[in-house]
Structure formats: C-alpha cells, structure tokens
Design a protein around this motif. Sequence first.
Motif, PDB file in Angstrom:
ATOM      1  N   ASP A  52       0.930  -1.156   0.202  1.00 42.60           N
ATOM      2  CA  ASP A  52       0.112  -0.097   0.049  1.00 42.60           C
ATOM      3  C   ASP A  52       0.900   1.177   0.033  1.00 42.60           C
ATOM      4  N   ARG A 119     -12.895  -6.369  -8.925  1.00 46.53           N
ATOM      5  CA  ARG A 119     -11.337  -6.336  -8.691  1.00 46.53           C
ATOM      6  C   ARG A 119     -11.004  -6.591  -7.374  1.00 46.53           C
ATOM      7  N   GLN A 121      -9.417  -6.640  -3.475  1.00 47.19           N
ATOM      8  CA  GLN A 121      -9.512  -5.530  -2.715  1.00 47.19           C
ATOM      9  C   GLN A 121      -8.739  -5.336  -1.549  1.00 47.19           C
ATOM     10  N   ARG A 128      -7.800   1.735  -7.311  1.00 49.43           N
ATOM     11  CA  ARG A 128      -9.454   1.748  -7.346  1.00 49.43           C
ATOM     12  C   ARG A 128     -10.046   1.667  -8.722  1.00 49.43           C
ATOM     13  N   SER A 133     -12.991  -7.341 -13.701  1.00 47.87           N
ATOM     14  CA  SER A 133     -11.725  -8.026 -13.379  1.00 47.87           C
ATOM     15  C   SER A 133     -11.374  -9.166 -14.337  1.00 47.87           C
TER      16      SER A 133
END
Length: 218
Positions: A52, A119, A121, A128, A133
């Motif tokens: 992240d 998608r 998560q 985002r 997907s």
Amino acid sequence: MHTARSGRPAAVVVVSILLLGLVALLGRAVAVQAGPLLRLDRAVSSALYAGDDRSGLHEAVLQVATAPGSSAVRAVVVLPVLVVLARRRAWRTAGWVLTATALVGPLTTAVKELVGRARPQFADGGARLDSLSFPSGHASGIATLVTVGLLLAWPRLSRAGRRGALAAGVALALLVGCTRMWLGVHFLSDVVGGWALGVAWTLLVALAFRALPGRLSA
C-alpha cells in the motif's frame, strides 16, 4: 510440405479451442466462486501485491512495465506495421492485424461483463478501478500483440532468432501479467484467462483472414 501446410489450420483451430475452453473454465469457476480457485487467487495476490505504501518511483516503474498491455501502446506499435503492410498491398495480413489488435479490447470487455468479477480489494491500497476483473485486458492485449509480432516475424527469422523472439515475447507477456498483480488490480486467473483469450483470438482471426504466414513449422 503440402501436408504440413494443410494440417496447420486444423492444429491452430485445436489450440484455439483449447485456449478458449480454458477461458470458459476459469470464467465459470470465478462466476460460481469455486473455492480452490478463489483460494489460489487470494494466496497469489497477497504474495505478489507490491503493498500500500509504494514510493512514487516504485509506482512509476510498475506503470511503465505494465504499459505494453494497454490499448494506447498497442495502437502505437501496430500503426507503423499497418502502414508497411499497406505499402506492400498485403491487405489480408493488414486486415488480420487490425482486426485482432483493435477488437481484442471490446472482446475482453464483453467477457468481463459475462463473468462479472470485482477487482481485488486491499485494506488501504490497490488501484481503485470501477471496471471488472476477469479476464485482464492488459494480459489479453499483450498476448495479442506478442502473437501478432511472432507470426509476422517467424518466417523471416533463423532458428536461433525464433527462439530469441519467442523467449522475449513470453517474457514481455509474463512481465505485463505480473505487474497487474503487483499493482493489485488483477488475480492470477484474470491474467491467465487474458493470455489465453488474446492468443486464441489472434489465431482465429488469422485463420479467418487466411493470413497465417508460411513456413511456421520450418
């Protein structure tokens, strides 16, 4: 030689059907939320996701590495090829290249709508994206581009050149597929499905235009 050439379309059809069968199998497993596939996807996604807190440089490198699978890069690469083919009046080959590369995106989108997968998560990261997907559009795009390039170049390459071109093409497709998972925007099955769809689509369009280059098996 005649036997080899006459058998080539049948072999291409078989390979394409097998690849499309893989796409259908994966899509069905995703749609019904098959436990083994979902567990594998989650495990691989968690292992490969770049995290992240990526730095700006890290993010830029990933975006550059994944770009060859985009429609914009595909257009930039294919346009001069189409110009050369047009100058040579190779209309059948040009039609194949244009159809395969231009329509793989809409085809992939149609399959996405059929499967309807969200998608990946992640808690505080991941891109985002509102789009669906399965299958990966970047994976199908790079598979199409690589397959087109290999088929066009194959008759003109030496045996060593063919090995090198095949290795480079596979490496590029792997890089794009992996970056989709490193970026956290696709699962493994999305990427594999995209690769299979792109190769099958390109081969079938080549057959439809009767544009398979000669000496593929030489």
